[in-house]
Enzyme design. Structure first.
Site, mmCIF file in Angstrom:
data_model
loop_
_atom_site.group_PDB
_atom_site.id
_atom_site.type_symbol
_atom_site.label_atom_id
_atom_site.label_comp_id
_atom_site.label_asym_id
_atom_site.label_seq_id
_atom_site.Cartn_x
_atom_site.Cartn_y
_atom_site.Cartn_z
ATOM 1 C CG HIS A 261 -2.037 -1.009 1.085
ATOM 2 N ND1 HIS A 261 -3.107 -1.059 1.928
ATOM 3 C CD2 HIS A 261 -2.225 -2.008 0.196
ATOM 4 C CE1 HIS A 261 -3.911 -2.054 1.580
ATOM 5 N NE2 HIS A 261 -3.375 -2.649 0.538
ATOM 6 C CG ASP A 293 -2.537 -3.557 -2.934
ATOM 7 O OD1 ASP A 293 -1.810 -4.349 -2.318
ATOM 8 O OD2 ASP A 293 -3.734 -3.370 -2.642
ATOM 9 C CG ASP A 295 -3.230 -8.037 -2.523
ATOM 10 O OD1 ASP A 295 -2.757 -8.131 -1.389
ATOM 11 O OD2 ASP A 295 -3.968 -7.099 -2.882
ATOM 12 C CG ASP A 325 -4.146 -8.681 2.693
ATOM 13 O OD1 ASP A 325 -4.884 -9.438 2.031
ATOM 14 O OD2 ASP A 325 -4.300 -7.441 2.725
HETATM 15 C C1 RNT Z 1 -6.899 -4.157 0.541
HETATM 16 C C2 RNT Z 1 -6.363 -4.383 1.911
HETATM 17 C C3 RNT Z 1 -7.183 -5.278 2.789
HETATM 18 C C4 RNT Z 1 -7.763 -6.451 2.067
HETATM 19 C C5 RNT Z 1 -8.537 -7.415 2.935
HETATM 20 C C6 RNT Z 1 -9.273 -8.430 2.123
HETATM 21 O O1 RNT Z 1 -6.034 -3.486 -0.269
HETATM 22 O O2 RNT Z 1 -5.061 -4.876 1.808
HETATM 23 O O3 RNT Z 1 -6.417 -5.668 3.872
HETATM 24 O O4 RNT Z 1 -6.766 -7.150 1.380
HETATM 25 O O5 RNT Z 1 -9.358 -6.712 3.765
HETATM 26 ZN ZN ZN Z 2 -4.109 -5.528 3.574
#
Ligand code: RNT
Ligand code: ZN
Length: 418
Positions: A261, A293, A295, A325
């Site tokens: 983030h 971001d 993920d 996460d």
């Molecule tokens: C989103 C945030 C948050 C989510 C979760 C699913 O950018 O990282 O933490 O990934 O709430």
């Molecule tokens: Zn997160």
């Protein structure tokens, strides 16, 4: 050499640089990482929710996704069986489990909707963490929730957040471990806003109102997660870095940093010691951003190692809540959980096997040449042999063997989900 001989040889090599491998293994054994449940099913949960909104997205369509509580639980069971140690499970509010046919409103969630999660946690000796789900919902209107101009919308999410605090208390009471409850919203605008402060003032007021419900601070740690931008929310994010950090510190709650983030050249490893100077506790969402971001599954990469080094060398293992996460739908999802969790553990072990005090002394003495030389040499210490020992002692397959279990699971379970 067999595994035991390799470990003994590694132990000797580490002893020569002043590191006690047994002490490191004992510490690692006690570190609980909160494994996010939402990698199991691409954040869908059990509400029959439509597409993800709030700036987050999963990509990929790997077969065998878990479609209901039983399948999610089976996948989490499998993942936990291949991750050494005892951990926590991180649950999102959209994973509530009602009676057959029951439609559960998010602002009316009750502890009973999470009783099955408590059962799962107890079976594994795990703690539980929790997250209000303040996105992907009809009441997330015009991209705004707790910061929405309409009080009715804000009130709905305040009620949801309070319901989540009650569930978090229930988790802590049932499991005996404090519950970290993380507030994140994707509130923001796609294009240049006309008012940047109004939504932030409303967001702060909404969280204030939720926290005013009163809760046991030894049981529930409320965290606030910041973000720089999201998909479709590119121009303005209400819960920005400065907002979230100032909010958390001013209210005596806990700041949460997700290392996906921030701007791509910013690193959370550097922010960990900065925040630890001012906050008793901090929380992390450990992920792997690629250009944004994205993920991706946590890798054993430089930044993950650096983040865990900071936690260890700041002597902050009891001050930093660690959780994963990420959500990658393009590979076997159970393996994704295992890979990321094990990589966080490897990074922690790497940090615990580093002679941190000696290196600090070199820095303080201004001996940067020797410091650089040693830091580089230590990268090739036999970490893998100590990691294998950790896995063996935890009755978990070390190295590449665990993936065979995943292939078997894919064959016997995941491939049948059609
Ligand atoms: C989103 C945030 C948050 C989510 C979760 C699913 O950018 O990282 O933490 O990934 O709430
Ligand atoms: Zn997160």
């Amino acid at each position: 050499m067999n595994q035991n001989e390799r470990y003994l040889s590694a132990k000797e090599m580490y002893a020569k640089i002043g590191v006690d491998t047994e002490a490191a293994l004992a510490k690692l054994q006690n570190i609980r990482i909160s494994m996010h449940c939402w990698q199991a099913d691409d954040v869908h949960g059990f509400e029959g929710m439509g597409a993800l909104t709030g700036g987050i997205q999963t990509t990929g369509n790997y077969p065998g996704i878990a479609r209901n509580p039983e399948e999610v639980f089976a996948d989490l069971d499998k993942a936990l069986s291949l991750i050494p140690g005892t951990h926590k499970i991180n649950v999102h509010a959209n994973y509530a489990i009602g009676e057959p046919g029951e439609v559960i409103e998010r602002d009316k969630l009750e502890p009973r909707h999470f009783a099955k999660w408590v059962e799962l946690a107890k079976k594994h000796g795990c703690g539980l963490d929790f997250n209000p789900t303040i996105f992907s919902h009809p009441m997330a209107k015009d991209g705004m929730t707790l910061s929405h101009p309409d009080k009715e919308v804000r009130d709905y999410w305040v009620r949801h957040t309070i319901a989540c605090i009650r569930i978090s208390e229930y988790f802590a009471t049932e499991t005996g471990y404090p519950c970290v409850m993380n507030i994140w919203t994707g509130d923001g605008t796609k294009d240049i806003p006309a008012d940047r402060m109004g939504p932030r003032a409303r967001y702060a007021d909404s969280i204030d109102r939720a926290l005013a419900c009163g809760y046991d601070k030894s049981k529930v740690y409320v965290t606030v997660e910041s973000k720089v931008f999201g998909i479709g929310v590119e121009a303005y994010t209400v819960g920005s870095g400065e907002f979230s950090l100032c909010y958390a510190i001013s209210r005596g709650i806990t700041p949460l940093m997700d290392n996906g983030h921030y701007h791509p050249t910013e690193v959370v490893s550097d922010k960990i010691p900065a925040l630890l100077c001012f906050s008793d506790k901090i929380a992390l969402h450990i992920t792997r951003p690629i250009r944004w971001d994205s993920d991706h599954v946590v890798a054993f990469d430089d930044e993950t190692r650096e983040m865990m080094k900071e936690v260890v060398r700041c002597d902050a293992l009891d001050r930093v809540f660690l959780s994963t996460d990420y959500f990658d739908a393009s590979i076997n999802r159970v393996s994704a959980l295992i890979i990321g969790m094990r990589n966080v553990q490897k990074a922690l072990l790497n940090a615990l096997l580093t002679p941190n005090e000696d290196l600090k002394a070199l820095q303080d003495a201004g001996n940067y040449s020797r410091l650089f030389a040693l830091q580089e040499e230590y990268k090739l210490m036999p970490l893998g042999d100590v990691w294998a020992e950790f896995c063996v002692r935890n009755n978990v397959c070390p190295c590449n063997d665990w993936y065979k279990e995943i292939e078997k699971y894919e064959d016997e379970v995941l491939s049948k989900r059609v």
